[in-house]
Design a protein around this motif. Structure first.
Motif, short mmCIF file in Angstrom:
data_model
loop_
_atom_site.label_atom_id
_atom_site.label_comp_id
_atom_site.label_asym_id
_atom_site.label_seq_id
_atom_site.Cartn_x
_atom_site.Cartn_y
_atom_site.Cartn_z
N ASN A 1 0.81 -1.22 0.00
CA ASN A 1 0.00 0.00 0.00
C ASN A 1 0.84 1.27 0.00
O ASN A 1 0.30 2.37 -0.02
N ASP B 1 -3.97 3.44 -1.14
CA ASP B 1 -5.35 3.43 -0.65
C ASP B 1 -5.36 3.97 0.77
O ASP B 1 -5.00 3.26 1.72
N GLN C 1 -7.83 4.50 2.56
CA GLN C 1 -8.90 3.89 3.35
C GLN C 1 -8.38 2.77 4.24
O GLN C 1 -9.05 2.38 5.21
#
Length: 615
Positions: A20, A37, A39
């Motif tokens: 990530n 990402d 999130q």
């Protein structure tokens, strides 16, 4: 205290691991991560890591505030990444242009340069102290060497920015350095210095003028050029047959880029820098003390959003054009006011450990690093932060009235005071005292109290039981062979050895975290109890092999519901400890955590309550 390696490991896990992370860098106090990402990031979990002052998303970038230990943590973090993030950049989603992206780009380019920039600025401050106290003579060799050292980055700034810009724009660092060398080549530099005397302001290139511009200390020409380079070089590499790339790609790139930057990009960037410097002076002249008040008061707000480094190129450009910067005095008093407020907060806090921490962070802010004081204490109690904003604004306005300025871009703290000047130096002293004493006295008068929402949360009556998540044996958390758990840095709790490789919900609630390697699960009960279950030690290295989650983040679960199955034998075969710590990460919010079984290796079944929490 958690080691730097452990801090890096915990941050690495919380941000989603290697898959990530698109890019990692750091500034003077923050680990700055561009993620694929956002999130996947649990900011609250990052905040709970011992050693992390604050974690926040700003302009699409994750900023983990670490204070003075950031260099060491960054080094450990990069070891986890294998030393580079460039090879993953091609998979990052392209971002649309926005003001936030512009700020993030400028910050990303200047952040790696800051240690040298601050170091050279502080050497200039030291040289000024030695001269002012007549400890050295301006004709001495020591003065000249110190002056040379302090001026290194400012004179050769295009070279430094070429490297960081190349990394930011994902292009060849060495070609970027070549572009900087073209700007600083003696033909251009000497021509610029002698233009007034000779009247020759350019040389002819196929009928086009190559202007003589002094690119010393310039910011925008090299950034513009490296940005264009990133597209041109990528295009040429793509179109050139692989067998000829080593010959053709750099040749075509330099043949195109050098004339382009000397004829168009360099002068355009130089003019932009000039206009910015003139604009800043105009704002201060037209806005007067009001403009200075706003900049001084809002400096900490810019720090909160990580936007304060966007001011650095403006100050550098202003210094290059005029020899002084009128912005830095406002930033100085913004830092000193936070220090004064933190000192007062330290006097008001009753807890000895918190009191010591407040004094330490206040001293750090006095030297120019405000994040520990601001995030750790002033923002926590709110009123000290607001008082500091007001004191800084008043002080900055006062200094602007008496035309305060700085002659070096040094860390805005008490040690750099010799680089500040005004109509009379007494006004610098008065401005500093307004910031520090004003914030200190104001905070003492207004006082501090716990935030209302925190009081409400703590005052809730909670009497809730936590049940065993496994069938097997229970142990004391202190027996876990990992300081993060055994020293209860993550929270209080117990540990288990499973008999059947299954993890059950120890309480009813919501799944708040499921790490992408599935070795750790977070759950929060309706009453606010936050629990982390970590299956094995260092099992992140298994990258999910043998772990089979039965839930996902956001799922509502009931007590004793199956959450996860795992291959315990595989964990042991790979050489990892299969122990399963269960910790209450927000244990400090509760009055009492009573463990029913306080022995070691006691048999437990799912359904046996193991901890009772009361307020």
């Amino acid at each position: 205290m958690m080691s730097n390696q452990k801090i890096a490991q915990e941050v690495f896990e919380q941000v989603g691991g290697e898959k990530n992370i698109a890019n990692a860098t750091h500034c003077a106090t923050r680990l700055r991560l561009n993620l694929k990402d956002n999130q996947q990031v649990d900011l609250k979990a990052l905040d709970q890591i011992d050693g992390v002052i604050k974690a926040q998303l700003s302009n699409g970038q994750l900023q983990v505030v670490l204070g003075g230990k950031v260099n060491d943590v960054y080094e450990e973090f990069m070891n986890l990444l294998g030393g580079s993030t460039n090879e993953r950049s091609s998979t990052v989603e392209k971002k649309k242009f926005s003001f936030g992206l512009l700020i993030e780009t400028i910050s990303g380019i200047f952040s790696p340069v800051l240690p040298v920039l601050i170091g050279c600025g502080m050497i200039q401050a030291l040289n000024a102290v030695l001269v002012n106290f007549k400890l050295i003579d301006v004709e001495s060799g020591l003065y000249q060497i110190l002056q040379m050292t302090g001026d290194l980055i400012f004179y050769f700034l295009p070279f430094f920015l070429a490297v960081s810009a190349a990394r930011k724009f994902k292009t060849s660092e060495y070609l970027a350095i070549a572009l900087a060398a073209a700007f600083m080549y003696p033909t251009i530099m000497n021509g610029a210095m002698n233009a007034a005397e000779t009247g020759i302001k350019s040389i002819d290139l196929l009928g086009l003028p190559v202007l003589f511009v002094n690119y010393k200390s310039t910011v925008f020409p090299i950034i513009f050029s490296v940005w264009v380079l990133s597209y041109l070089y990528r295009f040429i590499e793509k179109k050139t047959p692989e067998a000829f790339r080593i010959l053709i790609s750099p040749l075509l790139t330099l043949v195109i880029m050098i004339p382009l930057q000397l004829i168009v990009l360099g002068p355009a960037g130089s003019y932009l820098g000039n206009y910015i410097a003139v604009g800043v002076n105009y704002i201060y002249t037209a806005g007067g003390f009001l403009g200075a008040f706003l900049l001084g008061a809002l400096r900490p707000v810019l720090v909160m959003f990580g936007m304060h480094y966007a001011i650095t190129p403006i100050m550098v450009q202003e210094l290059a054009e005029t020899g002084i910067t009128i912005i830095l005095p406002a930033l100085l008093v913004g830092n000193l006011a936070q220090s004064g407020a933190a000192f007062a907060t330290g006097f008001l806090i009753k807890d000895k450990a918190q009191k010591s921490g407040a004094f330490t962070s206040a001293f750090t802010a006095l030297c120019g690093i405000t994040e520990p004081a601001m995030y750790g204490y002033n923002l926590k109690y709110k009123k000290p932060f607001y008082v500091a904003l007001a004191a800084a604004g008043i002080s900055a306005a006062y200094l602007s009235i008496f035309h305060a300025y700085s002659t070096a871009v040094a860390l805005p703290g008490i040690l750099a005071l010799p680089t500040y000047h005004a109509d009379n130096y007494i006004h610098i002293i008065i401005g500093v005292l307004i910031a520090i004493i004003g914030a200190f006295v104001g905070t003492l008068v207004i006082g501090i109290k716990q935030e209302p929402e925190q009081q409400a949360e703590v005052s809730k009556e909670i009497s809730e039981k936590i049940y065993s998540p496994v069938n097997g044996k229970m142990q004391l958390l202190e027996t876990v062979k990992d300081d993060v758990f055994s020293q209860k840095l993550m929270g209080d709790g117990v540990a288990f050895i499973s008999n059947d490789g299954k993890i059950y919900a120890p309480i009813s609630g919501e799944i708040t975290m499921l790490f992408d390697t599935h070795h750790a699960i977070g759950i929060r009960s309706e009453s606010g109890i936050e629990i982390l279950i970590h299956v094995g030690l260092d099992t992140i290295n298994l990258k999910g092999a043998g772990f089979n989650p039965q839930v996902k983040v956001g799922d509502k679960v009931t007590n004793q519901q199956l959450l996860l199955t795992f291959d315990q034998e595989a964990i042991i075969e790979k050489g990892y400890d299969p122990i399963i710590p269960l910790v209450i990460t927000n244990h400090s919010e509760f009055k009492d955590i009573r463990k029913k079984m306080n022995g070691t290796d006691l048999s437990v079944q799912t359904g046996d309550w193991i901890i009772e929490i009361e307020n």
